[in-house]
Write an enzyme that holds these catalytic residues in place. Structure first.
Site, PDB file in Angstrom:
ATOM      1  N   GLU A 173      -0.116  -1.542   7.342  1.00  0.00           N
ATOM      2  CA  GLU A 173       0.646  -2.747   6.983  1.00  0.00           C
ATOM      3  C   GLU A 173       2.002  -2.783   7.680  1.00  0.00           C
ATOM      4  OE1 GLU A 173       0.645  -2.962   2.662  1.00  0.00           O
ATOM      5  OE2 GLU A 173      -1.147  -4.213   2.704  1.00  0.00           O
ATOM      6  N   LEU A 203     -15.823   4.621  -2.773  1.00  0.00           N
ATOM      7  CA  LEU A 203     -16.973   3.743  -3.020  1.00  0.00           C
ATOM      8  C   LEU A 203     -16.815   2.979  -4.328  1.00  0.00           C
ATOM      9  CD1 LEU A 203     -19.594   6.476  -2.059  1.00  0.00           C
ATOM     10  CD2 LEU A 203     -19.038   4.459  -0.677  1.00  0.00           C
ATOM     11  N   GLY A 256      -7.408   2.006  -4.560  1.00  0.00           N
ATOM     12  CA  GLY A 256      -7.547   2.833  -3.353  1.00  0.00           C
ATOM     13  C   GLY A 256      -6.253   3.559  -3.025  1.00  0.00           C
ATOM     14  N   ASP A 257      -5.131   2.891  -3.240  1.00  0.00           N
ATOM     15  CA  ASP A 257      -3.834   3.540  -2.992  1.00  0.00           C
ATOM     16  C   ASP A 257      -3.617   4.690  -3.976  1.00  0.00           C
ATOM     17  OD1 ASP A 257      -3.423   1.503  -1.105  1.00  0.00           O
ATOM     18  OD2 ASP A 257      -2.497   0.209  -2.613  1.00  0.00           O
ATOM     19  N   ALA A 317       4.148   1.667  -0.781  1.00  0.00           N
ATOM     20  CA  ALA A 317       4.950   1.792  -2.006  1.00  0.00           C
ATOM     21  C   ALA A 317       4.052   2.212  -3.169  1.00  0.00           C
ATOM     22  CB  ALA A 317       5.648   0.473  -2.309  1.00  0.00           C
ATOM     23  N   ASN A 318       2.840   1.672  -3.213  1.00  0.00           N
ATOM     24  CA  ASN A 318       1.906   2.065  -4.281  1.00  0.00           C
ATOM     25  C   ASN A 318       1.601   3.561  -4.204  1.00  0.00           C
ATOM     26  OD1 ASN A 318       1.773  -0.626  -4.975  1.00  0.00           O
ATOM     27  ND2 ASN A 318      -0.254  -0.976  -4.071  1.00  0.00           N
ATOM     28  N   ASP A 328      -8.368  -4.661 -13.433  1.00  0.00           N
ATOM     29  CA  ASP A 328      -7.783  -5.110 -12.155  1.00  0.00           C
ATOM     30  C   ASP A 328      -7.890  -3.930 -11.178  1.00  0.00           C
ATOM     31  OD1 ASP A 328      -6.230  -5.962 -10.048  1.00  0.00           O
ATOM     32  OD2 ASP A 328      -4.466  -6.444 -11.262  1.00  0.00           O
ATOM     33  N   LYS A 351       0.819  -1.218   0.000  1.00  0.00           N
ATOM     34  CA  LYS A 351       0.000   0.000   0.000  1.00  0.00           C
ATOM     35  C   LYS A 351       0.850   1.266   0.000  1.00  0.00           C
ATOM     36  CE  LYS A 351      -3.893  -2.306   2.104  1.00  0.00           C
ATOM     37  NZ  LYS A 351      -4.475  -2.692   0.819  1.00  0.00           N
TER      38      LYS A 351
HETATM   39  O1  RIB Z   1      -3.845  -1.984  -1.899  1.00  0.00           O
HETATM   40  C1  RIB Z   1      -3.280  -2.946  -2.738  1.00  0.00           C
HETATM   41  C2  RIB Z   1      -2.057  -3.507  -2.090  1.00  0.00           C
HETATM   42  O2  RIB Z   1      -2.426  -4.182  -0.905  1.00  0.00           O
HETATM   43  C3  RIB Z   1      -1.321  -4.533  -2.910  1.00  0.00           C
HETATM   44  O3  RIB Z   1      -0.364  -3.964  -3.762  1.00  0.00           O
HETATM   45  C4  RIB Z   1      -0.758  -5.472  -1.868  1.00  0.00           C
HETATM   46  O4  RIB Z   1       0.625  -5.470  -1.796  1.00  0.00           O
HETATM   47  C5  RIB Z   1      -1.389  -5.043  -0.540  1.00  0.00           C
HETATM   48  O5  RIB Z   1      -0.514  -4.310   0.215  1.00  0.00           O
END
Ligand code: RIB
Length: 316
Positions: free
Chosen positions: A145, A231, A264-265, A44-45, A259, A42
């Site tokens: 996380e 949402l 959300g990230d 890193a994204n 996909d 999350k």
């Molecule tokens: O929010 C998506 C992420 O949740 C994924 O990339 C996975 O690694 C988890 O952390």
């Protein structure tokens, strides 16, 4: 566009992804595609999404001394993220996420912390160089996380420098006022909002009087005053707890999802990027739903995020 710095403290994962016609139930085996391993996590994204949009962004976290850690560092650096505060640790694997994606682009995810579990509050408290770049125009983004102690330490350090703190309460955990009181903006999806409020059957687009009341009660009087609720295809809404109001739904562009992993990230990153640039919450959320929708049109998390140019020319 000039923008304050976005600081990200948290997780970096290798995403182990298999596509399948439908996500299996308990005790069920289903056939899937070949496995692909792509950059995720999350935090890193979020960092990658801000970097791709052209923001000034740095991440603090840990990876293992392995191929997955190298993949994550390279993906972040390619996106323009300052990774100088990512520690590469021996004796532990890079965090990973087991992800199944179905034909409709929906996913289910199990995370295994690996090196993310080694990020301690002491590490965060010692990261003076990282936090020295924060000021009142900066935004810190957090998720759950990594350990709660590390998350709280980061929120405290950012607050000391006047930065705004945005928390994504995911994976969902009931957190106490010792963390909530350090947060300016809480970001949840509809599932996390249901966990937080105990109201599973709210109408996303309907009257939110009882949702607002339940959210206020769950967060306490000195917790975050703004709650942004994503949402999915229905967009997002903003709850203002001081005013006791919820915005009208901020519509998302209509896309056929490939996909939804990491959407959300992408939303949180884009929202934080624009808040750091001085936008209102509403303008930032309107930008963020577009970035989140774009991310749903490609495979993987970081690999599906747009540059500023791609987003500008995108006609969904
Ligand atoms: O929010 C998506 C992420 O949740 C994924 O990339 C996975 O690694 C988890 O952390």
């Amino acid at each position: 566009m000039s923008s304050g710095r976005v600081l990200v403290v948290g997780s970096l994962n290798a995403d182990l992804v298999v596509r399948t016609a439908r996500i299996p139930g308990p005790g069920e085996t289903v056939a899937g595609s070949d496995l692909v391993i792509v950059p995720g996590g999350k935090s890193a994204n979020q960092a990658a999404a801000v970097g791709k949009l052209g923001g000034d962004v740095a991440i603090l976290g840990c990876v293992g001394e392995d191929g997955n850690g190298a993949m994550l560092l390279s993906s972040l650096q390619d996106a323009g993220v300052d990774t100088s505060q990512v520690r590469v640790l021996g004796g532990v694997a890079t965090g990973s996420a087991m992800i199944a994606v179905d034909a409709a682009g929906e996913n289910c995810i199990i995370v295994s912390p690996g090196a993310n579990g080694r990020l301690s509050a002491d590490d965060v408290n010692a990261a003076d160089e990282f936090f020295a770049t924060a000021d009142a125009s900066s935004v810190l983004t957090l998720c759950l996380e990594v350990s709660l102690e590390a998350v709280k330490a980061a929120a405290r350090k950012a607050r000391e420098r006047g930065a705004k703190v945005v928390l994504n309460i995911s994976p969902y955990l009931k957190v106490g006022t010792d963390l909530l009181d350090l947060v300016d903006i809480l970001l949840v999806n509809n599932h996390e909002l249901a966990d937080l409020t105990g109201q599973a059957d709210f109408d996303p687009l309907g009257d939110w009087t009882s949702v607002i009341e339940a959210t206020g009660a769950a967060l306490g009087a000195s917790g975050p005053r703004t709650v942004v609720v994503t949402l999915g295809a229905k967009g997002a809404r903003i709850i203002d707890l001081d005013a006791g109001t919820a915005s009208a739904p901020i519509a998302s562009p209509k896309v056929k999802p490939v996909d939804t992993t990491g959407c959300g990230d992408a939303f949180l990153a884009a929202f934080s990027f624009r808040i750091a640039a001085g936008d209102s919450r509403e303008d930032a959320a309107a930008f963020a739903v577009r970035v989140g929708a774009y991310a749903a049109t490609g495979e993987g998390a970081q690999n599906s995020y747009p540059s500023a140019e791609q987003l500008a020319s995108w006609r969904p």
